[in-house]
Design a protein around this motif. Structure first.
Motif, PDB file in Angstrom:
ATOM      1  N   ASN A 266       0.869  -1.204   0.034  1.00  0.00           N
ATOM      2  CA  ASN A 266       0.057  -0.273   0.110  1.00  0.00           C
ATOM      3  C   ASN A 266       1.011   1.223   0.080  1.00  0.00           C
ATOM      4  OD1 ASN A 266      -2.605  -0.858   0.094  1.00  0.00           O
ATOM      5  ND2 ASN A 266      -2.419  -1.711   2.172  1.00  0.00           N
ATOM      6  N   GLY A 267       1.919   1.224  -0.580  1.00  0.00           N
ATOM      7  CA  GLY A 267       3.006   2.348  -0.536  1.00  0.00           C
ATOM      8  C   GLY A 267       3.192   3.163  -1.779  1.00  0.00           C
ATOM      9  N   SER A 268       3.949   4.066  -1.577  1.00  0.00           N
ATOM     10  CA  SER A 268       4.276   4.918  -2.912  1.00  0.00           C
ATOM     11  C   SER A 268       5.759   4.847  -2.951  1.00  0.00           C
ATOM     12  CB  SER A 268       3.909   6.408  -2.696  1.00  0.00           C
ATOM     13  OG  SER A 268       4.368   6.939  -1.462  1.00  0.00           O
ATOM     14  N   ALA A 269       6.192   5.294  -4.235  1.00  0.00           N
ATOM     15  CA  ALA A 269       7.711   5.247  -4.390  1.00  0.00           C
ATOM     16  C   ALA A 269       8.339   6.386  -4.787  1.00  0.00           C
ATOM     17  CB  ALA A 269       7.596   4.239  -5.840  1.00  0.00           C
ATOM     18  N   ILE A 270       9.469   6.482  -4.568  1.00  0.00           N
ATOM     19  CA  ILE A 270      10.380   7.489  -4.922  1.00  0.00           C
ATOM     20  C   ILE A 270      11.409   7.026  -5.921  1.00  0.00           C
ATOM     21  CG2 ILE A 270      12.462   9.005  -4.507  1.00  0.00           C
ATOM     22  CD1 ILE A 270      10.849   9.305  -1.535  1.00  0.00           C
ATOM     23  N   PHE A 271      11.573   7.840  -7.035  1.00  0.00           N
ATOM     24  CA  PHE A 271      12.430   7.294  -8.609  1.00  0.00           C
ATOM     25  C   PHE A 271      13.282   8.148  -8.632  1.00  0.00           C
ATOM     26  CE2 PHE A 271      11.791   4.228 -11.988  1.00  0.00           C
ATOM     27  CZ  PHE A 271      12.883   4.577 -12.524  1.00  0.00           C
ATOM     28  N   ILE A 272      14.725   7.934  -8.220  1.00  0.00           N
ATOM     29  CA  ILE A 272      15.733   8.741  -8.501  1.00  0.00           C
ATOM     30  C   ILE A 272      16.409   8.516  -9.805  1.00  0.00           C
ATOM     31  CG2 ILE A 272      17.989   9.694  -7.780  1.00  0.00           C
ATOM     32  CD1 ILE A 272      17.066   9.328  -4.738  1.00  0.00           C
TER      33      ILE A 272
END
Ligand code: GTP
Ligand code: MG
Length: 347
Positions: free
Chosen positions: A165-171
């Motif tokens: 149920n999460g969100s993501a950070i995309f570097i």
């Protein structure tokens, strides 16, 4: 030295002293960070902090494990001050032991994010783990960025479906992020494509320093959003490789990479997040048997990644993932196809 020049030398001295004072009164740069940095330590002025950092003592751990003699040499500290500094760092950091059951409890908090491939998931013990760094390395087109895109979607699934149920950070260090691809994969997993995109926070890294900064700054984002469960760094190493070329710069590159990975590791453990990094391979001219490729960044990247996966192209367009080293799983292999909706097991 002549009398004249000696006089000149003396006349110059106060000037030098003044410059030193000025340096000392520089404002502390990293004040806003909640954790102590070198600049916040008692008895360490800006000039000393700078000297320590230059010598590679850029965090409290490195000071806590240093010897007084090393600090005397590195920063011109007195023996007593060096000892005090080391003790302060040791006391500040909780360097005590953990009991086995405490560690087990921590492991129980670990969540696992599915790749969508049963074989791949099984090989890595159920999915990509929160709380540590996982590294995928392999040649171009082997599927490293595809796995990144898939995880950015599956992390959004509910727990019973292999997500968090999460969100993501995309570097994004190589401009590889493809929103259209996210939409496609989201459809494959039955997630609303536009919702899926909203839950992925992308930042382009323009060079290695910028990439390091983004990793550190991601902590603010994590606090703000509250549900970040995945940080992707794709690619971890390409900027470092480009920014530090030539043999003479190898040590600098490795030191920076190490720092970068420590920052990522700290975030992974502190917030119980999956950190997924990708890494290229380079030809190894000295191998005669086996695979003549080796991951960039060598030991620094390898030692900081809890899970290492080698991706390669298999037969008929398939991809093969191989678990290289994991603290608690046997080495294994999984084969699958990259399809429109994600990964599909062979057979
Ligand atoms: P580098 O970043 O160049 O080192 O490679 P990489 O390991 O990141 O490769 P990447 O993940 O980009 O994999 C590229 C491969 O994924 C392609 O060769 C395709 O086989 C597959 N692929 C990429 N996009 C799609 C897609 O939209 N549909 C399908 N079916 N396959 C795709
Ligand atoms: Mg890629």
């Amino acid at each position: 030295m002549s009398k004249e020049s000696k006089k000149e030398e003396k006349a110059k001295q106060p000037e030098v002293e003044e410059v030193k004072e000025e340096v000392k009164e520089e404002p502390k740069k990293e004040e806003e960070q909640e954790e102590l940095t070198i600049n916040d330590l008692p008895g360490v002025g800006a000039a000393t902090a700078e000297k320590l950092k230059e010598a590679g003592y850029d965090n409290l751990i490195s000071l806590a494990v240093a010897s007084p003699g090393q600090l005397v040499q590195a920063a011109g500290l007195g023996e007593v001050s060096a000892r005090k500094l080391i003790n302060f760092c040791r006391n500040h950091l909780d360097m005590g032991f953990e009991s086995g059951d405490q560690i087990l409890k921590k492991r129980e908090l670990i969540e696992k994010i599915t790749t969508g491939s049963k074989a791949f998931d099984e090989m890595i013990g159920g999915g990509f783990e929160t709380g540590s760094i996982s590294e995928c390395f392999g040649e171009f087109g082997s599927g490293k960025s595809q796995v990144a895109h898939i995880l950015a979607v599956t992390v959004q699934l509910p727990k019973e479906k292999g997500g968090s149920n999460g969100s993501a950070i995309f570097i994004d260090g190589e401009s590889t992020f493809r929103p259209e691809r996210i939409q496609q994969i989201a459809e494959g997993f039955g997630i609303d494509p536009d919702e899926a995109l909203k839950n992925i926070h992308v930042a382009r890294a323009f060079n290695s320093d910028h990439q390091m900064l983004l990793a550190e700054k991601s902590e603010e984002m994590i606090k703000k959003l509250g549900n970040v469960k995945l940080i992707i760094v794709d690619s971890l190493t390409s900027h470092f490789r480009a920014d530090f070329t030539g043999r003479g710069m190898l040590a600098d590159r490795q030191q920076k990479l190490n720092k970068h990975m420590h920052a990522l590791m700290r975030i992974a453990t502190k917030y119980n997040i999956v950190v997924y990094v990708t890494n290229q391979v380079m030809a190894r001219p000295d191998t005669f048997f086996g695979d003549p490729t080796v991951a960039i960044g060598g030991n620094i990247v390898g030692h900081n990644s809890a899970t290492r996966i080698y991706l390669r192209k298999g037969k008929k367009g398939s991809r093969v993932a191989k678990l290289i080293d994991s603290p608690h799983l046997p080495d294994g292999e999984a084969a699958f196809m990259v399809t429109a909706g994600g990964l599909q097991d062979l057979e």
